[in-house]
Design a protein around this motif. Structure first.
Motif, PDB file in Angstrom:
ATOM      1  N   ASP A  55       0.847  -1.185   0.000  1.00 48.97           N
ATOM      2  CA  ASP A  55       0.000   0.000   0.000  1.00 48.97           C
ATOM      3  C   ASP A  55       0.881   1.233   0.000  1.00 48.97           C
ATOM      4  O   ASP A  55       1.903   1.266   0.688  1.00 48.97           O
ATOM      5  N   VAL A  56       0.454   2.237  -0.740  1.00 51.56           N
ATOM      6  CA  VAL A  56       1.123   3.526  -0.723  1.00 51.56           C
ATOM      7  C   VAL A  56       0.132   4.536  -0.156  1.00 51.56           C
ATOM      8  O   VAL A  56      -0.918   4.785  -0.743  1.00 51.56           O
ATOM      9  N   VAL A  57       0.463   5.069   1.008  1.00 49.19           N
ATOM     10  CA  VAL A  57      -0.386   6.040   1.688  1.00 49.19           C
ATOM     11  C   VAL A  57       0.322   7.386   1.628  1.00 49.19           C
ATOM     12  O   VAL A  57       1.424   7.532   2.160  1.00 49.19           O
ATOM     13  N   GLN A  58      -0.314   8.345   0.967  1.00 45.37           N
ATOM     14  CA  GLN A  58       0.307   9.653   0.780  1.00 45.37           C
ATOM     15  C   GLN A  58      -0.387  10.710   1.631  1.00 45.37           C
ATOM     16  O   GLN A  58      -1.615  10.733   1.703  1.00 45.37           O
ATOM     17  N   GLN A  59       0.412  11.545   2.252  1.00 45.25           N
ATOM     18  CA  GLN A  59      -0.088  12.681   3.020  1.00 45.25           C
ATOM     19  C   GLN A  59       0.671  13.919   2.561  1.00 45.25           C
ATOM     20  O   GLN A  59       1.894  13.966   2.661  1.00 45.25           O
ATOM     21  N   LEU A  60      -0.049  14.905   2.051  1.00 49.59           N
ATOM     22  CA  LEU A  60       0.565  16.147   1.598  1.00 49.59           C
ATOM     23  C   LEU A  60      -0.166  17.324   2.232  1.00 49.59           C
ATOM     24  O   LEU A  60      -1.399  17.319   2.308  1.00 49.59           O
ATOM     25  N   ARG A  61       0.602  18.300   2.677  1.00 44.17           N
ATOM     26  CA  ARG A  61       0.012  19.490   3.290  1.00 44.17           C
ATOM     27  C   ARG A  61       0.913  20.683   3.005  1.00 44.17           C
ATOM     28  O   ARG A  61       2.114  20.631   3.246  1.00 44.17           O
ATOM     29  N   VAL A  62       0.314  21.738   2.472  1.00 44.06           N
ATOM     30  CA  VAL A  62       1.040  22.981   2.233  1.00 44.06           C
ATOM     31  C   VAL A  62       0.191  24.146   2.721  1.00 44.06           C
ATOM     32  O   VAL A  62      -1.023  24.033   2.875  1.00 44.06           O
ATOM     33  N   GLN A  63       0.862  25.268   2.945  1.00 46.01           N
ATOM     34  CA  GLN A  63       0.169  26.488   3.361  1.00 46.01           C
ATOM     35  C   GLN A  63       0.556  27.609   2.415  1.00 46.01           C
ATOM     36  O   GLN A  63       1.720  27.730   2.027  1.00 46.01           O
ATOM     37  N   LEU A  64      -0.427  28.407   2.046  1.00 44.90           N
ATOM     38  CA  LEU A  64      -0.207  29.554   1.176  1.00 44.90           C
ATOM     39  C   LEU A  64      -0.600  30.801   1.965  1.00 44.90           C
ATOM     40  O   LEU A  64      -1.713  30.877   2.492  1.00 44.90           O
TER      41      LEU A  64
END
Length: 192
Positions: A123-132
């Motif tokens: 399984d590939v579990v991706q978590q991405l978070r950015v702030q602008l």
């Protein structure tokens, strides 16, 4: 007793090195940009970025009873994301220039694809978070963008990192698309 302990420690270190050496130390991460033209009428924007992630790797391979193996980005992820956002804003009609009244700051907060081994797949579990953060004339708005995805890939021995990299690039590209399509961002930049 001491020679056996030394030999055991050496064998353990060698086995860990052998597992880790199968994987590359870095993969090429490069989001692509899709943005419609005509959103802005030549507004000037100053763009900067920062990397606020806790870790500098982008892939973590987890196997039962083994230490995780981490893989970094072969290029500067912060710069890649900033360039993708700049290209998208330019495509939409904004001018990117230093010292512009409207300042946009992109902060990477989390970019990680966890690869979790199963028996016949992973399984590939991706978590991405950015702030602008957008600032102009004492006004500030801050927006958070998150993406998470999970996929299962077949594979008995080792995960194919090319597939993991492609999945990560796709999510990063969608994240840039989310920022470019955000109406609050468009109104802030478009308003004079």
């Amino acid at each position: 007793m001491k020679p056996i302990k030394w030999l055991t420690t050496g064998m353990l270190a060698l086995s860990l090195t052998a597992c880790a050496s199968y994987y590359p130390i870095a993969v090429d991460v490069s989001p692509t940009v899709e943005a419609s033209a005509g959103v802005y009428r030549g507004q000037s924007v100053s763009l900067s970025s920062q990397d606020g992630r806790k870790n500098d790797y982008v892939i973590q391979i987890e196997q039962k009873d083994k230490a995780p193996v981490v893989v970094g980005a072969s290029n500067n992820l912060k710069v890649q994301m900033e360039q993708a956002l700049a290209q998208g804003l330019s495509n939409q009609g904004a001018f990117i220039e230093n010292g512009a009244r409207t300042q946009v700051t992109l902060e990477l907060q989390e970019v990680l694809a966890r690869v979790i081994r199963g028996h016949i797949s992973y399984d590939v579990v991706q978590q991405l978070r950015v702030q602008l953060t957008l600032q102009r004339d004492g006004r500030t708005i801050t927006k958070q963008y998150r993406r998470s995805a999970q996929a299962e890939f077949p594979g008995r021995l080792h995960p194919e990192l090319d597939k993991v990299k492609e999945a990560l690039n796709e999510q990063l590209s969608l994240l840039v698309k989310d920022m470019l399509a955000d109406r609050d961002v468009q109104q802030f930049i478009g308003g004079n």
